[in-house]
Design an enzyme around this catalytic site. Structure first.
Site, PDB file in Angstrom:
ATOM      1  N   GLU A 103       0.842  -1.203   0.000  1.00 13.02           N
ATOM      2  CA  GLU A 103       0.000   0.000   0.000  1.00 13.02           C
ATOM      3  C   GLU A 103       0.877   1.253   0.000  1.00 13.02           C
ATOM      4  OE1 GLU A 103      -2.663   1.488  -0.365  1.00 13.02           O
ATOM      5  OE2 GLU A 103      -4.383   0.612   0.632  1.00 13.02           O
ATOM      6  N   ASP A 104       0.398   2.318  -0.597  1.00 11.84           N
ATOM      7  CA  ASP A 104       1.101   3.599  -0.516  1.00 11.84           C
ATOM      8  C   ASP A 104       0.947   4.207   0.873  1.00 11.84           C
ATOM      9  OD1 ASP A 104      -1.631   3.970  -0.877  1.00 11.84           O
ATOM     10  OD2 ASP A 104      -1.436   5.554  -2.375  1.00 11.84           O
ATOM     11  N   ASP A 107      -4.355   5.047   6.119  1.00 13.42           N
ATOM     12  CA  ASP A 107      -4.940   6.245   6.721  1.00 13.42           C
ATOM     13  C   ASP A 107      -5.954   5.759   7.769  1.00 13.42           C
ATOM     14  OD1 ASP A 107      -5.532   9.094   6.694  1.00 13.42           O
ATOM     15  OD2 ASP A 107      -7.264   8.675   5.460  1.00 13.42           O
ATOM     16  N   THR A 108      -7.225   5.614   7.420  1.00 13.25           N
ATOM     17  CA  THR A 108      -8.186   5.029   8.370  1.00 13.25           C
ATOM     18  C   THR A 108      -7.920   3.536   8.555  1.00 13.25           C
ATOM     19  OG1 THR A 108      -9.797   4.463   6.656  1.00 13.25           O
ATOM     20  CG2 THR A 108     -10.000   6.646   7.655  1.00 13.25           C
ATOM     21  N   GLY A 109      -7.298   2.919   7.556  1.00 11.23           N
ATOM     22  CA  GLY A 109      -7.034   1.481   7.621  1.00 11.23           C
ATOM     23  C   GLY A 109      -8.206   0.641   7.135  1.00 11.23           C
ATOM     24  N   PHE A 156      -2.992  15.715   4.605  1.00  5.55           N
ATOM     25  CA  PHE A 156      -3.058  15.147   3.267  1.00  5.55           C
ATOM     26  C   PHE A 156      -1.700  15.266   2.571  1.00  5.55           C
ATOM     27  CE2 PHE A 156      -4.214  14.854  -1.180  1.00  5.55           C
ATOM     28  CZ  PHE A 156      -5.114  13.809  -1.156  1.00  5.55           C
ATOM     29  N   ARG A 169       0.548  12.240  -9.058  1.00  2.29           N
ATOM     30  CA  ARG A 169       1.098  10.893  -8.871  1.00  2.29           C
ATOM     31  C   ARG A 169       2.527  10.764  -9.392  1.00  2.29           C
ATOM     32  NH1 ARG A 169      -3.030   7.459  -7.401  1.00  2.29           N
ATOM     33  NH2 ARG A 169      -5.043   7.730  -8.406  1.00  2.29           N
TER      34      ARG A 169
HETATM   35  P1  IMP Z   1      -7.755   4.250   4.125  1.00  2.18           P
HETATM   36  O1  IMP Z   1      -8.772   3.208   3.756  1.00  2.18           O
HETATM   37  O2  IMP Z   1      -8.407   5.421   4.821  1.00  2.18           O
HETATM   38  O3  IMP Z   1      -6.596   3.692   4.936  1.00  2.18           O
HETATM   39  O4  IMP Z   1      -7.213   4.882   2.811  1.00  2.18           O
HETATM   40  C1  IMP Z   1      -6.359   4.246   1.979  1.00  2.18           C
HETATM   41  C2  IMP Z   1      -6.291   4.893   0.631  1.00  2.18           C
HETATM   42  O5  IMP Z   1      -6.731   6.258   0.652  1.00  2.18           O
HETATM   43  C3  IMP Z   1      -4.853   4.955   0.180  1.00  2.18           C
HETATM   44  O6  IMP Z   1      -4.514   3.790  -0.527  1.00  2.18           O
HETATM   45  C4  IMP Z   1      -4.813   6.204  -0.668  1.00  2.18           C
HETATM   46  O7  IMP Z   1      -5.163   5.879  -1.986  1.00  2.18           O
HETATM   47  C5  IMP Z   1      -5.879   7.101  -0.078  1.00  2.18           C
HETATM   48  N1  IMP Z   1      -5.293   8.124   0.835  1.00  2.18           N
HETATM   49  C6  IMP Z   1      -5.341   8.140   2.179  1.00  2.18           C
HETATM   50  N2  IMP Z   1      -4.692   9.215   2.688  1.00  2.18           N
HETATM   51  C7  IMP Z   1      -4.221   9.902   1.616  1.00  2.18           C
HETATM   52  C8  IMP Z   1      -3.425  11.095   1.483  1.00  2.18           C
HETATM   53  O8  IMP Z   1      -3.009  11.780   2.449  1.00  2.18           O
HETATM   54  N3  IMP Z   1      -3.132  11.463   0.197  1.00  2.18           N
HETATM   55  C9  IMP Z   1      -3.539  10.762  -0.904  1.00  2.18           C
HETATM   56  N4  IMP Z   1      -4.278   9.651  -0.811  1.00  2.18           N
HETATM   57  C10 IMP Z   1      -4.610   9.211   0.442  1.00  2.18           C
END
Ligand code: IMP
Length: 179
Positions: A103-104, A107-109, A156, A169
Protein backbone atom coordinates in the site's frame (compact mmCIF):
# COMPACT_ATOMS: atom_id res chain seq x y z
CA UNK A 1 12.64 20.09 -6.75
CA UNK A 2 10.09 22.90 -6.13
CA UNK A 3 9.49 23.77 -2.47
CA UNK A 4 5.84 24.69 -3.06
CA UNK A 5 3.53 23.47 -5.82
CA UNK A 6 -0.06 24.17 -6.79
CA UNK A 7 -2.38 21.22 -7.64
CA UNK A 8 -5.97 22.11 -8.55
CA UNK A 9 -7.07 24.62 -5.85
CA UNK A 10 -4.50 23.71 -3.17
CA UNK A 11 -0.87 24.46 -2.34
CA UNK A 12 1.48 21.71 -1.22
CA UNK A 13 4.94 22.02 0.34
CA UNK A 14 7.85 19.61 0.03
CA UNK A 15 7.59 16.93 2.74
CA UNK A 16 9.90 13.96 2.09
CA UNK A 17 12.47 14.31 -0.71
CA UNK A 18 13.13 11.44 -3.07
CA UNK A 19 16.56 10.55 -1.58
CA UNK A 20 14.98 9.88 1.85
CA UNK A 21 12.15 7.89 0.28
CA UNK A 22 14.65 5.66 -1.52
CA UNK A 23 16.60 4.94 1.70
CA UNK A 24 13.39 3.95 3.51
CA UNK A 25 12.17 1.81 0.61
CA UNK A 26 15.49 -0.12 0.55
CA UNK A 27 15.28 -0.67 4.28
CA UNK A 28 11.73 -2.06 3.95
CA UNK A 29 12.87 -4.35 1.11
CA UNK A 30 15.69 -5.68 3.33
CA UNK A 31 13.24 -6.46 6.13
CA UNK A 32 10.94 -8.27 3.68
CA UNK A 33 13.87 -10.16 2.20
CA UNK A 34 14.89 -11.47 5.65
CA UNK A 35 11.39 -12.63 6.46
CA UNK A 36 10.26 -14.00 3.09
CA UNK A 37 13.39 -15.18 1.23
CA UNK A 38 12.41 -18.86 1.25
CA UNK A 39 8.65 -18.37 1.09
CA UNK A 40 8.03 -17.35 -2.52
CA UNK A 41 5.50 -14.68 -1.41
CA UNK A 42 2.85 -12.95 -3.47
CA UNK A 43 3.13 -9.16 -3.46
CA UNK A 44 -0.38 -7.81 -3.95
CA UNK A 45 -0.03 -4.20 -5.07
CA UNK A 46 -2.98 -1.92 -4.39
CA UNK A 47 -3.55 0.32 -7.39
CA UNK A 48 -3.31 3.09 -8.26
CA UNK A 49 -1.42 4.77 -5.44
CA UNK A 50 1.16 2.06 -4.69
CA UNK A 51 2.50 1.69 -8.24
CA UNK A 52 5.66 3.79 -7.74
CA UNK A 53 6.43 2.47 -4.25
CA UNK A 54 5.91 -1.12 -5.44
CA UNK A 55 8.23 -0.63 -8.42
CA UNK A 56 11.09 0.64 -6.22
CA UNK A 57 10.42 -1.85 -3.41
CA UNK A 58 10.35 -4.89 -5.69
CA UNK A 59 13.50 -3.88 -7.57
CA UNK A 60 15.24 -4.21 -4.20
CA UNK A 61 13.63 -7.57 -3.35
CA UNK A 62 15.82 -10.17 -5.03
CA UNK A 63 14.28 -13.46 -3.83
CA UNK A 64 11.67 -15.41 -5.77
CA UNK A 65 8.16 -13.90 -5.63
CA UNK A 66 4.94 -13.36 -7.58
CA UNK A 67 3.50 -9.90 -8.18
CA UNK A 68 -0.17 -9.21 -8.68
CA UNK A 69 -2.40 -6.15 -8.65
CA UNK A 70 -5.77 -5.23 -7.21
CA UNK A 71 -7.80 -2.06 -7.52
CA UNK A 72 -9.87 -0.74 -4.64
CA UNK A 73 -11.36 2.63 -3.98
CA UNK A 74 -12.46 4.42 -0.82
CA UNK A 75 -11.16 7.93 -1.44
CA UNK A 76 -12.73 10.88 -3.20
CA UNK A 77 -10.77 14.14 -3.30
CA UNK A 78 -9.24 14.52 0.15
CA UNK A 79 -11.60 12.34 2.19
CA UNK A 80 -12.09 8.65 2.72
CA UNK A 81 -15.68 7.73 1.88
CA UNK A 82 -15.50 4.90 4.42
CA UNK A 83 -16.87 2.49 1.79
CA UNK A 84 -14.32 0.25 0.13
CA UNK A 85 -15.16 -0.77 -3.39
CA UNK A 86 -13.22 -3.50 -5.20
CA UNK A 87 -12.93 -2.28 -8.77
CA UNK A 88 -10.43 -4.83 -10.11
CA UNK A 89 -10.50 -8.44 -9.02
CA UNK A 90 -7.74 -10.71 -7.84
CA UNK A 91 -6.11 -12.62 -10.69
CA UNK A 92 -3.94 -15.04 -8.68
CA UNK A 93 -4.64 -18.05 -6.47
CA UNK A 94 -3.59 -17.14 -2.92
CA UNK A 95 -4.44 -20.47 -1.23
CA UNK A 96 -1.56 -21.58 1.05
CA UNK A 97 0.57 -18.65 -0.14
CA UNK A 98 2.20 -15.89 1.88
CA UNK A 99 0.65 -12.60 0.77
CA UNK A 100 2.12 -9.14 1.32
CA UNK A 101 -0.29 -6.31 0.55
CA UNK A 102 1.68 -3.33 -0.80
CA UNK A 103 0.00 0.00 0.00
CA UNK A 104 1.10 3.60 -0.52
CA UNK A 105 -0.57 4.83 2.66
CA UNK A 106 -2.65 3.48 5.53
CA UNK A 107 -4.94 6.25 6.72
CA UNK A 108 -8.19 5.03 8.37
CA UNK A 109 -7.03 1.48 7.62
CA UNK A 110 -10.50 0.56 6.32
CA UNK A 111 -9.22 -0.31 2.85
CA UNK A 112 -6.67 -2.87 4.07
CA UNK A 113 -9.05 -4.22 6.68
CA UNK A 114 -11.66 -4.97 4.01
CA UNK A 115 -9.03 -6.44 1.70
CA UNK A 116 -7.58 -8.63 4.47
CA UNK A 117 -11.07 -9.92 5.32
CA UNK A 118 -11.74 -10.81 1.70
CA UNK A 119 -8.34 -12.50 1.31
CA UNK A 120 -8.65 -14.53 4.50
CA UNK A 121 -11.68 -16.31 2.99
CA UNK A 122 -9.34 -17.65 0.28
CA UNK A 123 -7.14 -19.52 2.82
CA UNK A 124 -3.74 -17.88 2.33
CA UNK A 125 -0.82 -19.11 4.52
CA UNK A 126 -0.42 -15.55 5.86
CA UNK A 127 -1.36 -11.96 5.01
CA UNK A 128 0.70 -8.92 6.07
CA UNK A 129 0.69 -5.29 5.01
CA UNK A 130 3.69 -3.27 3.83
CA UNK A 131 2.93 0.45 3.59
CA UNK A 132 5.21 3.34 2.76
CA UNK A 133 3.22 5.80 4.90
CA UNK A 134 1.16 5.31 8.05
CA UNK A 135 -1.09 7.92 9.71
CA UNK A 136 -1.67 6.55 13.25
CA UNK A 137 -3.98 9.46 14.24
CA UNK A 138 -6.44 8.58 11.48
CA UNK A 139 -6.23 4.81 12.00
CA UNK A 140 -9.54 3.08 12.87
CA UNK A 141 -8.56 -0.48 11.93
CA UNK A 142 -7.91 -3.50 14.12
CA UNK A 143 -4.35 -4.48 13.24
CA UNK A 144 -1.59 -1.99 12.39
CA UNK A 145 0.53 -2.69 9.29
CA UNK A 146 3.47 -4.98 10.12
CA UNK A 147 5.85 -3.22 7.73
CA UNK A 148 5.69 0.59 7.92
CA UNK A 149 7.92 3.14 6.24
CA UNK A 150 7.27 6.69 7.45
CA UNK A 151 4.87 7.33 10.34
CA UNK A 152 3.30 10.72 9.55
CA UNK A 153 0.80 13.23 10.95
CA UNK A 154 -2.82 13.36 9.83
CA UNK A 155 -2.33 15.78 6.93
CA UNK A 156 -3.06 15.15 3.27
CA UNK A 157 0.02 14.17 1.24
CA UNK A 158 0.67 13.64 -2.45
CA UNK A 159 3.39 12.64 -4.89
CA UNK A 160 5.29 9.33 -5.36
CA UNK A 161 2.10 7.65 -6.59
CA UNK A 162 -0.36 9.44 -4.31
CA UNK A 163 -2.81 11.84 -5.93
CA UNK A 164 -5.17 14.68 -5.25
CA UNK A 165 -8.04 14.10 -7.68
CA UNK A 166 -5.71 12.15 -10.00
CA UNK A 167 -2.99 14.82 -10.10
CA UNK A 168 0.49 14.63 -8.60
CA UNK A 169 1.10 10.89 -8.87
CA UNK A 170 4.16 11.41 -11.09
CA UNK A 171 6.11 13.55 -8.58
CA UNK A 172 9.22 11.78 -7.26
CA UNK A 173 9.11 13.59 -3.90
CA UNK A 174 6.30 13.58 -1.33
CA UNK A 175 4.41 16.82 -0.66
CA UNK A 176 2.09 17.83 2.17
CA UNK A 177 -0.91 20.13 2.16
CA UNK A 178 0.17 23.69 3.02
CA UNK A 179 -2.05 25.38 5.60
P1 IMP B 1 -7.75 4.25 4.13
O1 IMP B 1 -8.77 3.21 3.76
O2 IMP B 1 -8.41 5.42 4.82
O3 IMP B 1 -6.60 3.69 4.94
O4 IMP B 1 -7.21 4.88 2.81
C1 IMP B 1 -6.36 4.25 1.98
C2 IMP B 1 -6.29 4.89 0.63
O5 IMP B 1 -6.73 6.26 0.65
C3 IMP B 1 -4.85 4.96 0.18
O6 IMP B 1 -4.51 3.79 -0.53
C4 IMP B 1 -4.81 6.20 -0.67
O7 IMP B 1 -5.16 5.88 -1.99
C5 IMP B 1 -5.88 7.10 -0.08
N1 IMP B 1 -5.29 8.12 0.83
C6 IMP B 1 -5.34 8.14 2.18
N2 IMP B 1 -4.69 9.22 2.69
C7 IMP B 1 -4.22 9.90 1.62
C8 IMP B 1 -3.43 11.10 1.48
O8 IMP B 1 -3.01 11.78 2.45
N3 IMP B 1 -3.13 11.46 0.20
C9 IMP B 1 -3.54 10.76 -0.90
N4 IMP B 1 -4.28 9.65 -0.81
C10 IMP B 1 -4.61 9.21 0.44
Amino acid sequence: MSEVIQIHDKEFKIFIPSEYIQVEVHSLANKLEKEYQDKNPIFLVVLNGAFMFAADLLKSFSSSCDISFIKLSSYQGMNSSGKVEVTMNLSIDVENRHVIIVEDIVDTGLTIQELKEQLSKLNPASVEVCTLLFKPEAFKGVEKPKFQGFVISNKFVLGYGLDYDERGRNLKDLYQLKE
